[in-house]
Design an enzyme around this catalytic site. Structure first.
Site, PDB file in Angstrom:
ATOM      1  N   ARG A  23       0.834  -1.211   0.000  1.00 30.35           N
ATOM      2  CA  ARG A  23       0.000   0.000   0.000  1.00 30.35           C
ATOM      3  C   ARG A  23       0.866   1.257   0.000  1.00 30.35           C
ATOM      4  O   ARG A  23       0.563   2.222  -0.690  1.00 30.35           O
ATOM      5  CB  ARG A  23      -0.958   0.004   1.192  1.00 30.35           C
ATOM      6  CG  ARG A  23      -2.068  -1.031   1.061  1.00 30.35           C
ATOM      7  CD  ARG A  23      -2.960  -1.046   2.284  1.00 30.35           C
ATOM      8  NE  ARG A  23      -2.161  -1.327   3.465  1.00 30.35           N
ATOM      9  CZ  ARG A  23      -2.428  -0.864   4.684  1.00 30.35           C
ATOM     10  NH1 ARG A  23      -3.468  -0.099   4.915  1.00 30.35           N
ATOM     11  NH2 ARG A  23      -1.656  -1.178   5.700  1.00 30.35           N
ATOM     12  N   ASN A  41      -6.296  -2.653   2.565  1.00 28.86           N
ATOM     13  CA  ASN A  41      -6.266  -4.095   2.775  1.00 28.86           C
ATOM     14  C   ASN A  41      -7.687  -4.603   2.938  1.00 28.86           C
ATOM     15  O   ASN A  41      -8.520  -3.944   3.562  1.00 28.86           O
ATOM     16  CB  ASN A  41      -5.474  -4.438   4.042  1.00 28.86           C
ATOM     17  CG  ASN A  41      -3.986  -4.340   3.850  1.00 28.86           C
ATOM     18  OD1 ASN A  41      -3.471  -4.351   2.740  1.00 28.86           O
ATOM     19  ND2 ASN A  41      -3.265  -4.244   4.959  1.00 28.86           N
TER      20      ASN A  41
END
Length: 94
Positions: A23, A41
């Site tokens: 990320r 997520n």
């Protein structure tokens, strides 16, 4: 001459993409491209990437996600395209 309308890329990234800096890496690439959105997520192990901006820059981000130089291991990316639906400021990790 009018500016091109913004698009929204929603990419579902499958593989070993959680707990490996994916990320953060995605956020860095998106900001370099001038995109807004987020990377989140998901409980099933995927990462959802939502990016808004020009079609060209969103396609570049998608190419980077699929390109093999990401943290972890990307097995596949499923992309969905739509018009930019909302105003998003910045690019965040969720």
């Amino acid at each position: 001459m009018s500016a091109e309308p913004e698009v929204r890329l929603t990419a579902w990234v499958h593989g070993r993409v959680q707990g490996v800096g994916f990320r953060w890496w995605t956020r860095s690439r998106a900001l370099e491209l001038g995109l807004t959105g987020f990377a989140a997520n998901k409980p099933d192990g995927r990462v959802q990437v939502v990016a808004q901006g020009s079609r060209e820059e969103c396609e570049r981000l998608l190419g980077l996600l699929e390109g093999g130089d990401t943290p972890g291991r990307v097995d596949k990316v499923i992309a969905d395209w739509s018009d930019a639906r909302e105003q998003i400021t910045g690019f965040h990790e969720r």
